[in-house]
Design an enzyme around this catalytic site. Structure first.
Site, short mmCIF file in Angstrom:
data_model
loop_
_atom_site.label_atom_id
_atom_site.label_comp_id
_atom_site.label_asym_id
_atom_site.label_seq_id
_atom_site.Cartn_x
_atom_site.Cartn_y
_atom_site.Cartn_z
N LEU A 18 0.82 -1.22 0.00
CA LEU A 18 0.00 0.00 0.00
C LEU A 18 0.85 1.26 0.00
CD1 LEU A 18 -2.53 -1.06 2.81
CD2 LEU A 18 -2.57 -1.67 0.38
N TYR B 135 2.81 11.72 -11.40
CA TYR B 135 2.27 10.76 -10.45
C TYR B 135 1.74 9.54 -11.18
CZ TYR B 135 -0.88 8.70 -6.97
OH TYR B 135 -1.52 7.83 -6.11
N ASN C 46 -11.00 7.66 -6.09
CA ASN C 46 -10.91 8.34 -4.79
C ASN C 46 -11.51 7.44 -3.70
OD1 ASN C 46 -10.07 11.28 -5.53
ND2 ASN C 46 -11.66 10.74 -7.01
N LYS D 69 2.95 5.55 -10.92
CA LYS D 69 2.06 4.46 -10.53
C LYS D 69 2.00 3.39 -11.62
CE LYS D 69 0.04 4.44 -7.16
NZ LYS D 69 0.48 3.98 -5.80
N PRO E 252 -45.29 12.98 38.51
CA PRO E 252 -46.23 12.09 39.21
C PRO E 252 -47.65 12.65 39.20
CG PRO E 252 -44.20 12.27 40.45
CD PRO E 252 -44.09 13.26 39.34
N GLY E 253 -48.61 11.78 38.89
CA GLY E 253 -50.02 12.14 38.90
C GLY E 253 -50.50 12.88 37.66
#
Length: 372
Positions: free
Chosen positions: A53, A103, A132, A107, A284-285
């Protein structure tokens, strides 16, 4: 199985190593820029599969493209030949290899070396020309527009979209990693004169401007509470990627609590397709509700406290009661045409998770007051 990974500290390398460990692979030989020549020699001698890689994509000098992408590949292959190690080898290359730039040329030269090595040594090789790649742990403000957009938008920094209409071809890091590991597990292909490139699926094609708009919408979703459209695979992957760039002190966000003497009601999540989720807290209630709906339907789940949920069909005198408690989680469907209420019978706050099949619309609330 001893697995050699060059470029181990890079974006793809870190993700690959994490998933290899998830799948039970423990003998991973990690090679990066701080690995010595002697260490690399031992790694190559002992390895049984190579993920190559490592590479250079933004050097200070143009000539370093060839040195990093061709020179190191040549060194790696020479070491394999030195030790007569015919382990399968996978190369992570780029679609830039098809272009006539420094580049791309470097490659392409690396690809040719790998193919020639495989043919001459009867060794399985797998060459990926990746578009990408996006996902967690990709370095922002370097060579990935997605990483840069996610990081900058999450940190309230500006982004630059040179051409919003340019189409991007992208693959998600998890898809890349799983494809790589499949080669590790299912290994050898027949060696032939035909040089084939491996691919990762799916490839997502989307305009650069649309990517930026999506990421801005992710940021805004904390205010609107609307979830992205997760039926779209790219949106789901991009949203996960965006979250990985959140500042460490901004994982949280606050909701607007509508409070009164009875307790509170807070909207949590909204979805165009799936309605909304809210959190109701009753003192409550206290009795809440006392209304019915034509089409809107709901689900109630008491998660703390205890109480009763009552129903009465609007043309009937029969009252139906369901006693609920956070100690035994059960969901109650609220059928249309039934007026209903919820009463806290305990001595502490009762917390109820409420789901509705549609987002509340104050212009068309479909909510009609009527006592149970």
């Amino acid at each position: 199985m001893k697995i050699l990974i060059t470029g181990a500290k890079g974006f793809v390398g870190k993700n690959l190593i994490a998933e290899l460990k998830n799948q039970g692979f423990t003998d991973i030989l990690e090679c990066d820029t701080d690995t010595t020549s002697d260490e690399l020699d031992l790694f190559v001698r002992d390895c049984q599969f190579v993920f190559h890689l490592a590479g250079v994509n933004r050097p200070e000098n143009t000539e370093d493209y060839m040195k990093g992408n061709f020179g190191f590949t040549s060194e790696l292959l020479n070491l394999l030949k030195k030790h007569n190690n015919k382990s399968p080898l996978l190369l992570s290359s780029s679609i830039q290899a098809a272009l006539d730039n420094p580049y791309g040329k470097s490659k392409k030269a690396g690809e040719n070396l790998i193919f020639e090595y495989g043919e001459k040594n009867n060794t399985p090789v797998f060459v990926y020309r990746l578009p990408n790649v996006f996902g967690k742990w990709c370095r922002p403000n370097y060579n990935s527009a997605v990483a840069t957009f996610c990081h900058n938008i999450a940190h309230d920094l500006p982004i630059q979209v040179n051409d919003p209409n340019v189409f991007m071809k992208l693959v998600y890091i998890d898809d890349v990693v799983l494809s790589f590991i499949d080669k590790l597990k299912n290994g050898s292909k027949n060696i032939s004169d035909k040089r084939q490139f491996e691919t990762v699926n799916p490839v997502h094609e989307i305009k650069l401007g649309e990517i930026a708009d999506l990421i801005y919408s992710f940021k805004e979703s904390r205010n609107s509470l609307f979830l992205p459209n997760f039926r779209d695979e790219f949106t789901k992957k991009l949203y996960s990627t965006y979250l990985s760039y959140l500042p460490k002190d901004q994982f949280n966000y606050f909701l607007k609590m509508n409070t009164d003497a009875r307790g509170s009601f807070t909207e949590f999540l909204k979805s165009v397709d799936c309605g909304q989720v809210s959190i109701n807290i009753s003192k409550p209630g206290i009795v809440k509700g006392q209304h019915w709906h034509h089409t809107k339907n709901e689900k109630f789940l008491v998660v703390s406290g205890n109480g009763v949920i009552r129903f009465r069909k609007i043309d009937s005198d029969e009252v139906i009661e369901y006693f609920v408690s956070g100690e035994k989680l059960e969901v109650l469907d609220i059928p249309v045409g039934y007026t209903h209420n919820i009463e806290n019978l305990g001595n502490s706050d009762m917390v109820t998770v409420m789901w509705a099949n549609e987002v509340f619309d104050k212009e068309k609330p479909d909510t009609y007051w009527q006592e149970v």
